[in-house]
Design a protein around this motif. Sequence first.
Motif, PDB file in Angstrom:
ATOM      1  N   LEU A 172       0.850  -1.140  -0.147  1.00 27.05           N
ATOM      2  CA  LEU A 172      -0.083   0.018   0.004  1.00 27.05           C
ATOM      3  C   LEU A 172       0.815   1.308   0.082  1.00 27.05           C
ATOM      4  CD1 LEU A 172      -3.027  -0.913   2.352  1.00 27.05           C
ATOM      5  CD2 LEU A 172      -2.782  -1.142  -0.115  1.00 27.05           C
ATOM      6  N   HIS A 173       1.955   1.128   0.695  1.00 33.19           N
ATOM      7  CA  HIS A 173       2.903   2.379   0.683  1.00 33.19           C
ATOM      8  C   HIS A 173       3.525   2.661  -0.886  1.00 33.19           C
ATOM      9  CE1 HIS A 173       6.015   4.902   1.619  1.00 33.19           C
ATOM     10  NE2 HIS A 173       6.825   4.281   0.872  1.00 33.19           N
ATOM     11  N   LEU A 174       3.600   1.586  -1.676  1.00 33.68           N
ATOM     12  CA  LEU A 174       4.248   1.860  -2.942  1.00 33.68           C
ATOM     13  C   LEU A 174       2.995   2.285  -3.771  1.00 33.68           C
ATOM     14  CD1 LEU A 174       6.528  -1.365  -3.780  1.00 33.68           C
ATOM     15  CD2 LEU A 174       7.170   1.211  -2.907  1.00 33.68           C
ATOM     16  N   LEU A 175       1.805   1.615  -3.533  1.00 31.46           N
ATOM     17  CA  LEU A 175       0.606   1.978  -4.363  1.00 31.46           C
ATOM     18  C   LEU A 175       0.258   3.418  -3.997  1.00 31.46           C
ATOM     19  CD1 LEU A 175      -1.431   0.454  -6.121  1.00 31.46           C
ATOM     20  CD2 LEU A 175      -2.887   0.044  -3.838  1.00 31.46           C
ATOM     21  N   ARG A 176       0.322   3.971  -2.799  1.00 29.91           N
ATOM     22  CA  ARG A 176      -0.160   5.364  -2.463  1.00 29.91           C
ATOM     23  C   ARG A 176       0.908   6.253  -3.238  1.00 29.91           C
ATOM     24  NH1 ARG A 176      -2.820   6.506   1.786  1.00 29.91           N
ATOM     25  NH2 ARG A 176      -2.207   4.472   2.759  1.00 29.91           N
ATOM     26  N   ILE A 177       2.147   5.987  -3.597  1.00 32.86           N
ATOM     27  CA  ILE A 177       3.133   6.762  -4.315  1.00 32.86           C
ATOM     28  C   ILE A 177       2.760   6.725  -5.720  1.00 32.86           C
ATOM     29  CG2 ILE A 177       5.635   7.048  -4.976  1.00 32.86           C
ATOM     30  CD1 ILE A 177       6.327   5.876  -2.121  1.00 32.86           C
ATOM     31  N   TYR A 178       2.479   5.515  -6.384  1.00 34.94           N
ATOM     32  CA  TYR A 178       2.110   5.542  -7.610  1.00 34.94           C
ATOM     33  C   TYR A 178       0.750   6.232  -7.959  1.00 34.94           C
ATOM     34  CZ  TYR A 178       0.054   3.175 -11.682  1.00 34.94           C
ATOM     35  OH  TYR A 178      -0.783   3.260 -13.162  1.00 34.94           O
ATOM     36  N   VAL A 179      -0.408   6.299  -7.100  1.00 33.27           N
ATOM     37  CA  VAL A 179      -1.223   7.044  -7.113  1.00 33.27           C
ATOM     38  C   VAL A 179      -1.153   8.584  -7.341  1.00 33.27           C
ATOM     39  CG1 VAL A 179      -3.600   7.896  -6.378  1.00 33.27           C
ATOM     40  CG2 VAL A 179      -2.941   5.645  -6.258  1.00 33.27           C
ATOM     41  N   ALA A 180      -0.207   9.091  -6.545  1.00 28.49           N
ATOM     42  CA  ALA A 180       0.302  10.250  -6.432  1.00 28.49           C
ATOM     43  C   ALA A 180       1.001  10.999  -7.841  1.00 28.49           C
ATOM     44  CB  ALA A 180       1.158  10.551  -5.267  1.00 28.49           C
ATOM     45  N   VAL A 181       1.584   9.856  -8.389  1.00 27.66           N
ATOM     46  CA  VAL A 181       2.249  10.142  -9.765  1.00 27.66           C
ATOM     47  C   VAL A 181       1.058  10.358 -10.627  1.00 27.66           C
ATOM     48  CG1 VAL A 181       3.640   9.052 -11.317  1.00 27.66           C
ATOM     49  CG2 VAL A 181       4.520   8.967  -9.113  1.00 27.66           C
ATOM     50  N   GLY A 238       0.610  13.503 -12.735  1.00 25.72           N
ATOM     51  CA  GLY A 238       1.186  13.529 -14.004  1.00 25.72           C
ATOM     52  C   GLY A 238       2.681  13.528 -14.146  1.00 25.72           C
ATOM     53  N   SER A 239       3.500  13.446 -12.888  1.00 24.78           N
ATOM     54  CA  SER A 239       4.830  13.623 -13.293  1.00 24.78           C
ATOM     55  C   SER A 239       5.523  12.985 -12.079  1.00 24.78           C
ATOM     56  CB  SER A 239       5.451  14.866 -13.617  1.00 24.78           C
ATOM     57  OG  SER A 239       5.539  15.560 -12.321  1.00 24.78           O
ATOM     58  N   PHE A 240       6.677  12.429 -11.960  1.00 23.89           N
ATOM     59  CA  PHE A 240       7.630  12.183 -10.700  1.00 23.89           C
ATOM     60  C   PHE A 240       7.766  13.319  -9.812  1.00 23.89           C
ATOM     61  CE2 PHE A 240       8.528   8.422 -13.785  1.00 23.89           C
ATOM     62  CZ  PHE A 240       7.950   7.310 -12.721  1.00 23.89           C
ATOM     63  N   THR A 241       8.133  14.385 -10.449  1.00 19.75           N
ATOM     64  CA  THR A 241       8.793  15.668  -9.756  1.00 19.75           C
ATOM     65  C   THR A 241       7.438  16.175  -8.981  1.00 19.75           C
ATOM     66  OG1 THR A 241      10.326  16.025 -11.824  1.00 19.75           O
ATOM     67  CG2 THR A 241       9.661  17.817 -10.107  1.00 19.75           C
ATOM     68  N   ARG A 242       6.330  16.309  -9.684  1.00 18.49           N
ATOM     69  CA  ARG A 242       5.173  17.045  -8.887  1.00 18.49           C
ATOM     70  C   ARG A 242       4.915  16.014  -7.766  1.00 18.49           C
ATOM     71  NH1 ARG A 242       3.964  18.907 -14.288  1.00 18.49           N
ATOM     72  NH2 ARG A 242       2.673  17.236 -14.595  1.00 18.49           N
ATOM     73  N   ALA A 243       4.886  14.603  -8.131  1.00 16.82           N
ATOM     74  CA  ALA A 243       4.551  14.049  -6.983  1.00 16.82           C
ATOM     75  C   ALA A 243       5.430  14.011  -5.916  1.00 16.82           C
ATOM     76  CB  ALA A 243       4.268  12.445  -7.573  1.00 16.82           C
ATOM     77  N   ALA A 244       6.700  14.006  -6.280  1.00 12.92           N
ATOM     78  CA  ALA A 244       7.748  14.008  -5.078  1.00 12.92           C
ATOM     79  C   ALA A 244       7.513  15.206  -4.335  1.00 12.92           C
ATOM     80  CB  ALA A 244       9.056  14.043  -5.745  1.00 12.92           C
ATOM     81  N   ASP A 245       7.082  16.393  -4.886  1.00 12.89           N
ATOM     82  CA  ASP A 245       6.879  17.672  -4.203  1.00 12.89           C
ATOM     83  C   ASP A 245       5.930  17.388  -3.190  1.00 12.89           C
ATOM     84  OD1 ASP A 245       9.056  18.883  -5.323  1.00 12.89           O
ATOM     85  OD2 ASP A 245       7.839  19.860  -7.087  1.00 12.89           O
ATOM     86  N   ALA A 246       4.462  16.794  -3.803  1.00 15.26           N
ATOM     87  CA  ALA A 246       3.457  16.464  -2.831  1.00 15.26           C
ATOM     88  C   ALA A 246       3.639  15.614  -1.740  1.00 15.26           C
ATOM     89  CB  ALA A 246       2.497  16.049  -3.581  1.00 15.26           C
ATOM     90  N   LEU A 247       4.577  14.656  -2.014  1.00 14.37           N
ATOM     91  CA  LEU A 247       4.803  13.707  -0.992  1.00 14.37           C
ATOM     92  C   LEU A 247       5.848  14.128  -0.198  1.00 14.37           C
ATOM     93  CD1 LEU A 247       4.234  10.510  -3.151  1.00 14.37           C
ATOM     94  CD2 LEU A 247       2.601  11.449  -1.438  1.00 14.37           C
TER      95      LEU A 247
END
Length: 295
Positions: A7-16, A20-29
């Motif tokens: 679920l931890h990986l799944l949550r990161i995947y949904v954020a991506v 729409g990008s790894f960079t924006r997901a990383a900022d949000a997380l």
Amino acid sequence: MNVTLNLHLLRIYVAVLDHGSFTRAADALTMSQSAVSRAVQELERQLNTVLVERRARGVAPTEAGAILGEHARRIFAHERLAVEALKELRGLQRGRLAIGASSTIGIYLLPPLLGAYHRQYPGIELFLDIGNTQQVLEHLFAYRIDIAYVEGPVTPQEHLQITPWRNDELVVIAPPDHPLSRRAHVPCAELNGAPFILREPGSGTREVMEQTLAARGITIRPVMELGSTEAVKQAVSAGLGLSMVSRVTIKAEVIARKLEVLNIPDLVVQRQLSWVRLSDRPQSLALMAWLKGQV
């Protein structure tokens, strides 16, 4: 193949997916971009499936990735509901209610109801997402909101509860100095070829207007598309064309003589406003209390 979803990986995947990008997901997380990328790669490895297509300007889900994303959002929606249900055992002193609404409903009809709800349940966090009918339904299907209020027709689907809410009248508006504004009665046929200001595609108001005029054999001349009722009213007031809007949206402008409602006896347009929810998604106590107040 026996696979247990992390679920931890799944949550990161949904954020991506959401960003729409790894960079924006990383900022949000608040994670590094490399850590986000590694997490998605690890999830792909565990599932033995490519989930996203890496592009120059972000990422897009593969077919398998889109399916996983849909189920993941459902999982996390249920997770949030479980947490909120425990909080709500204290008598709706805490919780969250997310409502989506197309613009006429969200701007003109819901605020007084939200105010009354907040006074009764001040501990409930309220979120109102306003867009056109198409956008609001997309957010409902993505589990971002608990309930959607829409102006346009909704195609029945499995697991979709569509409930009539209120009736609404659409009227044709014009600036006060328009030739048709000076007439006591305007035949519908005189709208043929008239310049019209339209809402954007996906708007429930636009869909009803186009269907109504087409059924009467009226062909209008679109001169502009705008993304909100307020912008449409301003354009009409400036003399750029006619338009059709909900009567509830123009009370102030009619009183101030900035807009006129054309009296067209053979063009009376009533539409059904509805609320929509996913029937397979459990209702939170906050939503139950909201719906009880709408009866």
